[in-house]
Scaffold this active site. Structure first.
Site, PDB file in Angstrom:
ATOM      1  N   CYS A 198     -12.965   1.780   0.479  1.00 22.17           N
ATOM      2  CA  CYS A 198     -12.370   0.992   1.561  1.00 22.17           C
ATOM      3  C   CYS A 198     -13.173   1.120   2.844  1.00 22.17           C
ATOM      4  CB  CYS A 198     -10.936   1.451   1.830  1.00 22.17           C
ATOM      5  SG  CYS A 198      -9.721   0.855   0.633  1.00 22.17           S
ATOM      6  N   ARG A 216      -2.534 -10.613  -2.099  1.00 22.76           N
ATOM      7  CA  ARG A 216      -3.181 -10.838  -0.811  1.00 22.76           C
ATOM      8  C   ARG A 216      -4.360 -11.805  -0.866  1.00 22.76           C
ATOM      9  NH1 ARG A 216      -3.661  -5.112   2.347  1.00 22.76           N
ATOM     10  NH2 ARG A 216      -1.688  -4.161   1.728  1.00 22.76           N
ATOM     11  N   HIS A 266      -5.681  -4.395  -3.628  1.00 18.54           N
ATOM     12  CA  HIS A 266      -7.007  -5.014  -3.715  1.00 18.54           C
ATOM     13  C   HIS A 266      -7.658  -4.623  -5.036  1.00 18.54           C
ATOM     14  CE1 HIS A 266      -7.152  -4.887   0.938  1.00 18.54           C
ATOM     15  NE2 HIS A 266      -6.855  -6.109   0.551  1.00 18.54           N
ATOM     16  N   ARG A 323      -3.786  -6.863  10.674  1.00 20.42           N
ATOM     17  CA  ARG A 323      -5.180  -7.000  10.251  1.00 20.42           C
ATOM     18  C   ARG A 323      -5.766  -8.343  10.665  1.00 20.42           C
ATOM     19  NH1 ARG A 323      -7.874  -3.651   5.889  1.00 20.42           N
ATOM     20  NH2 ARG A 323      -9.278  -3.857   7.655  1.00 20.42           N
ATOM     21  N   GLU A 361      -9.209 -11.376   1.831  1.00 20.30           N
ATOM     22  CA  GLU A 361      -9.261  -9.960   2.196  1.00 20.30           C
ATOM     23  C   GLU A 361     -10.677  -9.388   2.110  1.00 20.30           C
ATOM     24  OE1 GLU A 361      -6.236  -7.802   2.806  1.00 20.30           O
ATOM     25  OE2 GLU A 361      -5.479  -9.799   3.291  1.00 20.30           O
ATOM     26  N   ASN A 364       0.867  -1.174   0.000  1.00 20.05           N
ATOM     27  CA  ASN A 364       0.000   0.000   0.000  1.00 20.05           C
ATOM     28  C   ASN A 364       0.906   1.227   0.000  1.00 20.05           C
ATOM     29  OD1 ASN A 364      -1.663   2.185   0.805  1.00 20.05           O
ATOM     30  ND2 ASN A 364      -3.107   0.786   1.781  1.00 20.05           N
TER      31      ASN A 364
END
Length: 454
Positions: free
Chosen positions: A377, A219, A255, A144, A180, A31
């Site tokens: 998000c 991910r 993502h 997370r 995710e 990110n």
């Protein structure tokens, strides 16, 4: 619009409240925004108020808007599990000295990005006619992965009526089933209450060789997406499994919701979103045609908006919402409006094209954006019938009164400045617990946090 006015759709956007420990620790691998702002001083109060302002604006426009509570942070139980001991002050002090990266992880406020909370299948698509919920294991990053248990508890409470809701366990927390949540899932349909098509996007295969990114790890696995579809009873003729373009992941597209957004029959995407674009679109068209609802695509070419620019402005991490007349509004981060090239390009592609999007609107969520999360998000999309909405438990649907109470709650409890060094302050533990205890009363959630259950 007044609170008594009719709502427009059966889709609720549940936004996550920003937590009291909102900070810039740069924890998210891949990110780029999170990495760029690592170590900066954050403003938890401003962050929470920005999120509430976006929720209120959408509510005032008549969209159904929900609220999800933040995670309990610092997560002292995680520190104890990793061998630290003593009082909160001793735990935080030892972690700050011996493992500062762990301290930052257990203070992460990333749970505000509820697009990662779970994957939801509406009752219209499920064989048993119930809404199906699988909390994400988020095992790709330690900070997370700490969210899953509380997320499952919160969603299990809010969506608690077994006549309407079915809850599944998170997938095994191993790299093979890295999940995710809804950030890699898009539902396409006609009317929200009609049957739809599920688009699951993955970054790599766990048990087979195939193209993978080279700079950042993918991910989401194909195996995780297929497992969720099986949990929810979905058949292949209503699902498309698409691989993210590895080059997009390496450019910071961690993502799918950073490079594509869908709503109703519309898919807005960048030309580098999918590894095999033609195959993905063919599969979606075939399945949508079988439902009598043609797919409508808006393809943004690299020549119009480069991949790097798309990531820097989070253009695709936007909310696409249906208005009463069937037209759509695209809610983009204010960074898009501040970039003249992007604003002109997207205005031309969308507002001047032959598609249902008739309005382009920017919202300021800069505190979230600096940590790597835009408007999309911040929300978890949940399609519910009137009966299912009536079965919701807790005070979770935003109205004017709840908004006012939450704003006052934030102003009472949140700091306006939080540096990384402040995470070791034991007062932050008590401040956060006091705030969250009051929040569960405001939202009528009962005891959902570990400190309330111990």
């Amino acid at each position: 619009m007044s609170d008594s006015a009719p709502k427009m759709t059966g889709e609720i956007n549940f936004d996550g409240l920003v937590g009291p420990t909102h900070n810039y620790s740069g924890l998210a691998h891949g990110n780029l925004a999170a990495s760029r702002h690592e170590g900066m001083v954050s403003n938890p109060r401003e962050a929470a108020l920005q999120g509430l302002a976006k929720m209120k604006a959408l509510h005032d426009d008549g969209f159904l808007q929900g609220v999800l509570p933040p995670q309990q942070r610092p997560d002292l139980a995680a520190l104890r599990q990793l061998g630290f001991s003593g009082s909160p002050s001793q735990l935080l002090g030892a972690a700050a000295r011996e493992a500062p990266a762990l301290l930052r992880a257990v203070c992460s406020a990333a749970g505000m990005w509820t697009a990662n909370a779970a994957t939801i299948t509406p009752s219209a698509d499920a064989p048993d006619g119930r809404v199906h919920v699988t909390p994400a294991n988020l095992q790709s990053s330690f900070h997370r992965s700490l969210e899953t248990a509380t997320t499952a508890r919160v969603l299990g409470h809010i969506l608690g009526d077994e006549r309407h809701f079915a809850h599944h366990p998170a997938l095994p927390a191993t790299p093979a089933f890295a999940d995710e949540g809804a950030a890699n899932h898009t539902r396409l349909c006609g009317e929200y209450g009609a049957e739809g098509v599920q688009l699951y996007v993955y970054g790599r295969r766990a048990f087979e060789q195939g193209p993978e990114p080279q700079r950042f790890r993918a991910r989401q696995t194909l195996e995780a997406s297929r497992a969720i579809a099986r949990q929810h009873g979905l058949t292949e003729d209503r699902c498309v499994f698409a691989q993210q373009h590895p080059e997009a992941i390496d450019a910071g597209v961690f993502h799918n919701d950073v490079i594509a957004v869908g709503n109703g029959p519309v898919l807005l995407y960048h030309e580098r979103a999918f590894l095999d674009e033609e195959s993905v679109l063919d599969g979606l068209r075939e399945r949508m045609d079988a439902l009598g609802e043609p797919l409508r695509t808006i393809r943004v070419p690299e020549a119009a908006i480069g991949l790097e620019t798309a990531v820097n402005t989070y253009l695709f991490n936007s909310q696409l919402l249906t208005r009463p007349d069937g037209s759509m509004t695209l809610i983009v981060p204010s960074e898009c409006e501040e970039d003249p090239e992007v604003w002109q390009a997207i205005s031309s592609l969308i507002l001047e094209g032959h598609n249902p999007i008739s309005e382009l609107r920017a919202h300021d969520v800069k505190q979230s954006m600096r940590n790597g999360g835009g408007p999309a998000c911040l929300r978890l999309r949940v399609v519910l019938s009137e009966q299912e909405r009536a079965a919701l438990q807790g005070r979770v649907l935003l109205d004017d009164a709840l908004h006012a109470e939450l704003v006052a709650w934030v102003e009472r409890h949140y700091r306006d400045r939080l540096a990384i060094g402040d995470l070791a302050d034991p007062a932050l533990v008590e401040e956060s617990r006091t705030a969250l205890d009051e929040l569960t009363r405001i939202m009528a959630l009962g005891s959902v946090y570990p400190f309330q259950l111990s």
